[in-house]
Design a protein around this motif. Structure first.
Motif, PDB file in Angstrom:
ATOM      1  N   TYR A 180       0.981  -1.174  -0.111  1.00 32.91           N
ATOM      2  CA  TYR A 180       0.182  -0.370   0.422  1.00 32.91           C
ATOM      3  C   TYR A 180       0.550   1.216  -0.210  1.00 32.91           C
ATOM      4  O   TYR A 180       0.436   2.195  -0.837  1.00 32.91           O
ATOM      5  CB  TYR A 180      -1.272   0.365   1.462  1.00 32.91           C
ATOM      6  N   TYR A 224      -7.206   2.108  -4.960  1.00 31.70           N
ATOM      7  CA  TYR A 224      -6.027   2.127  -3.144  1.00 31.70           C
ATOM      8  C   TYR A 224      -7.393   2.562  -2.641  1.00 31.70           C
ATOM      9  O   TYR A 224      -7.077   2.136  -1.277  1.00 31.70           O
ATOM     10  CB  TYR A 224      -5.538   3.441  -4.288  1.00 31.70           C
ATOM     11  N   ILE A 225      -8.416   3.485  -2.981  1.00 30.70           N
ATOM     12  CA  ILE A 225      -9.066   3.469  -1.340  1.00 30.70           C
ATOM     13  C   ILE A 225      -9.707   2.504  -0.963  1.00 30.70           C
ATOM     14  O   ILE A 225     -10.079   2.313  -0.104  1.00 30.70           O
ATOM     15  CB  ILE A 225     -10.156   4.400  -1.796  1.00 30.70           C
ATOM     16  N   THR A 226     -10.283   1.831  -1.538  1.00 26.24           N
ATOM     17  CA  THR A 226     -10.807   0.579  -1.815  1.00 26.24           C
ATOM     18  C   THR A 226     -10.018  -0.036  -0.556  1.00 26.24           C
ATOM     19  O   THR A 226     -11.057  -0.847  -0.123  1.00 26.24           O
ATOM     20  CB  THR A 226     -11.513   0.001  -2.673  1.00 26.24           C
ATOM     21  N   THR A 228      -7.760   0.459   0.855  1.00 28.15           N
ATOM     22  CA  THR A 228      -7.004   1.047   2.544  1.00 28.15           C
ATOM     23  C   THR A 228      -7.451   1.962   2.988  1.00 28.15           C
ATOM     24  O   THR A 228      -7.064   2.372   4.315  1.00 28.15           O
ATOM     25  CB  THR A 228      -5.909   2.091   1.943  1.00 28.15           C
ATOM     26  N   ASN A 229      -9.189   2.809   2.520  1.00 26.72           N
ATOM     27  CA  ASN A 229     -10.325   4.126   3.375  1.00 26.72           C
ATOM     28  C   ASN A 229      -9.106   5.164   3.903  1.00 26.72           C
ATOM     29  O   ASN A 229      -8.838   6.056   4.565  1.00 26.72           O
ATOM     30  CB  ASN A 229     -10.307   2.916   4.516  1.00 26.72           C
ATOM     31  N   ASP A 230      -8.027   5.368   2.572  1.00 24.12           N
ATOM     32  CA  ASP A 230      -7.232   6.350   3.106  1.00 24.12           C
ATOM     33  C   ASP A 230      -7.740   7.752   2.582  1.00 24.12           C
ATOM     34  O   ASP A 230      -7.288   8.824   1.734  1.00 24.12           O
ATOM     35  CB  ASP A 230      -5.639   6.524   2.176  1.00 24.12           C
ATOM     36  N   ILE A 231      -8.948   7.868   3.067  1.00 26.27           N
ATOM     37  CA  ILE A 231      -9.460   8.867   3.268  1.00 26.27           C
ATOM     38  C   ILE A 231      -9.104  10.330   2.556  1.00 26.27           C
ATOM     39  O   ILE A 231      -8.767  11.629   2.477  1.00 26.27           O
ATOM     40  CB  ILE A 231     -10.702   9.227   3.622  1.00 26.27           C
ATOM     41  N   ASN A 235      -8.749  12.997  -0.021  1.00 28.38           N
ATOM     42  CA  ASN A 235      -9.289  14.430   0.368  1.00 28.38           C
ATOM     43  C   ASN A 235      -8.016  15.829   0.242  1.00 28.38           C
ATOM     44  O   ASN A 235      -8.359  16.871  -0.719  1.00 28.38           O
ATOM     45  CB  ASN A 235      -9.486  14.876   2.023  1.00 28.38           C
ATOM     46  N   LEU A 356     -15.817   9.072  -5.127  1.00 27.65           N
ATOM     47  CA  LEU A 356     -14.850   9.274  -4.387  1.00 27.65           C
ATOM     48  C   LEU A 356     -15.465  10.965  -3.863  1.00 27.65           C
ATOM     49  O   LEU A 356     -15.211  10.891  -2.281  1.00 27.65           O
ATOM     50  CB  LEU A 356     -13.707   9.821  -5.834  1.00 27.65           C
ATOM     51  N   LEU A 359     -17.731   9.735  -1.390  1.00 31.06           N
ATOM     52  CA  LEU A 359     -17.514   9.201   0.542  1.00 31.06           C
ATOM     53  C   LEU A 359     -16.637  10.653   0.851  1.00 31.06           C
ATOM     54  O   LEU A 359     -16.703  10.452   2.192  1.00 31.06           O
ATOM     55  CB  LEU A 359     -15.712   9.022  -0.536  1.00 31.06           C
TER      56      LEU A 359
END
Length: 552
Positions: A180, A224-226, A228-231, A235, A356, A359
């Motif tokens: 990741y 990647y967001i799915t 890691t959930n690296d919101i 942002n 996205l 989210l």
């Protein structure tokens, strides 16, 4: 009904940036060196380092021409190059900090042979990992590499830098190997490109600044967001996804008229009217039969545009006087073809970007992109979908009709999910039937890119990993039993053919030959390359889907 597809955003894109180097991108020095053919691959010269700055190099070149009566021979040119350029490793061999030789996916593989093969695939990642050397970052004006701070994964072989659409499949493989941090660094490199140029170029060299490639950055970010959930990262960077899609909307749209209705859709187009620097000799050779400068300029623009498509080269872009493909590369007309895959990639990106934004709680931007994706999906169905054949076709914008020819790009809307998903089973069933009627399921080495044996590499008999993946996952996602059965059979055939080739050669290749089980592909303007980033990424996806007890 006319669909006007323009967007307005607080971040405005930079204009498409052409490489202005008078050494590596255009001008008499480049012409003299490349036409002397002192290297068997034109890319070799434009990847060298200048010993002196550009001004000094050009002054030395003028002196060199004067000394040799403006007509230097090959030996003299070779000497000039050796005195002014040098081979220099721009990259460190870099081991990603999150690399592990035993990612969790290995423990979920139920087949011993496939598990051993996957273990070998995992070991390839460090071999393809690169990082730009600090001294290159400090003296970047002497190189063609576009310096980025983070490490990345290259395709392999002659492709020593990172490439745009290759990286999507590489990212998918890295995520399945739990790398990741590496993926985040790769995405940061792409964001840097968008910040600097307003778009993502074909690859990380200045001579690629005349074109982009299939727009898959938003899809990379969504994956990647799915995972890691690296919101927080999302942002900070989502506005640059907006910006990149704006580039395509501003610079790659044209209009199509079908049944009296006008649509705005995208095509591949580069206005770089000179030979590709990395394939200069090859492009000049292709142009040698053309009678005048104007026709050569048009040809060079089409060659660059086809390179932007990723399909360089293919009968898909070659058009004879009747709208067929009975011609050669000098008859390439890329921009008149409205490609179904590019428009599917864009529609998919619009819809992904809308999700996205949602989210992040930005419903205004989310609604904007979802609406745009919805409109584009309707346009794709109206212009590209052929109900009788049950498949999508490219549109010839001069002839004003579909090109009813077999290319695996015909399946990209199915993979991208940019059709009426309420009819997924019906659409998937028809797409599977199209494969059957085209007679392409019986080849030993996978699905052919086309059925046209043009000698170009994106044609029969070559099979390319990303195209296999898009067909297989498109059929699988449709939920139609017949389509899913075909998808699984294709996945097994492809994986075992790749496995056989690896056992015979200890290498992974960029493309394979459908005629012969376990053999690499051929054709085109360079020899087949090994490595290979997207091949490995696709295999991780297929193994994860069809050979693990824990589907992820």
């Amino acid at each position: 009904m006319i669909f006007i597809l323009l967007i307005f955003h607080s971040v405005q894109p930079a204009p498409a940036t052409l490489c202005t180097s008078r050494v590596f991108c255009q001008g008499p020095l480049l012409h003299t060196v490349q036409m002397a053919r002192i290297f068997p691959d034109s890319k070799t010269f434009v990847d060298l380092k200048m010993i002196h700055d550009e001004k000094t190099t050009l002054r030395n070149f003028r002196r060199f021409l004067n000394t040799n009566q403006q007509k230097p021979n090959k030996t003299q040119t070779k000497k000039f190059v050796s005195e002014n350029f040098q081979k220099h490793s721009e990259f460190e061999n870099w081991v990603p900090p999150d690399f592990t030789p035993s990612p969790e996916i290995l423990s979920h593989i139920t087949d011993n042979e496939i598990r051993n093969f996957t273990t070998n695939l995992v070991k390839i990642w460090p071999q393809l990992a690169r990082k730009v050397r600090p001294e290159v970052l400090k003296s970047s004006q002497l190189y063609t590499i576009i310096p980025v701070k983070n490490g990345f994964i290259v395709p392999g072989g002659r492709f020593r830098e990172f490439y745009y659409w290759d990286t999507y499949w590489i990212v998918e493989g890295l995520l399945l190997c739990e790398m990741y941090t590496t993926v985040r660094g790769i995405l940061d490199n792409f964001v840097f490109m968008v910040k600097k140029y307003g778009f993502v170029p074909n690859g990380s060299r200045i001579y690629y600044l005349n074109r982009s490639q299939p727009p898959l950055l938003t899809l990379m970010v969504a994956s990647y967001i799915t995972a890691t959930n690296d919101i927080q990262w999302l942002n900070q960077n989502i506005k640059f996804l907006d910006l990149e899609l704006h580039f395509f909307l501003k610079n790659r749209l044209t209009h199509v008229v079908k049944n009296g209705t006008k649509y705005h859709l995208a095509h591949y187009v580069s206005h770089f009217g000179t030979p590709r620097p990395e394939s200069y000799f090859e492009d000049m050779t292709t142009a040698s039969s053309l009678p005048n400068h104007e026709k050569r300029t048009i040809l060079f623009e089409s060659l660059n545009s086809a390179a932007e498509s990723g399909w360089d080269f293919s009968s898909r872009w070659i058009v004879d006087q009747y709208g067929g493909t009975n011609a050669n590369l000098a008859d390439i007309h890329t921009s008149r073809i409205i490609p179904v895959d590019l428009n599917a990639f864009l529609c998919q990106a619009f819809l992904k970007l809308g999700k996205l934004y949602s989210l992040l709680g930005n419903e205004e931007r989310s609604g904007y992109w979802m609406e745009k994706g919805d409109d584009w999906r309707k346009n794709i169905e109206a212009v590209f979908y052929h109900k009788e054949d049950g498949i999508w076709y490219d549109w010839d914008n001069v002839m004003g009709k579909p090109r009813r020819l077999f290319y695996l790009s015909n399946f990209v809307p199915l993979w991208a999910g940019v059709y009426n998903l309420d009819k997924a089973e019906e659409v998937g069933h028809k797409a599977a039937g199209y494969l059957v009627t085209q007679g392409v399921l019986d080849f030993d080495g996978g699905l052919p890119t086309s059925l046209t044996p043009s000698g170009e590499q994106w044609d029969y008999p070559n099979a390319w990993p990303p195209l296999q993946a898009m067909v297989i996952f498109g059929l699988d996602q449709s939920r139609d039993p017949k389509a899913q059965k075909i998808a699984e059979a294709l996945a097994q055939k492809w994986l075992h053919s790749n496995l056989e080739c690896f056992y015979q050669t200890q290498k992974m290749f960029e493309k394979y030959d459908v005629q012969h089980f376990g053999e690499s592909g051929n054709g085109g303007e360079y020899t087949v390359q090994s490595g290979f980033g997207w091949t490995n990424g696709v295999l991780f996806q297929l193994i994860n889907r069809y050979y693990t007890k824990k589907k992820r």
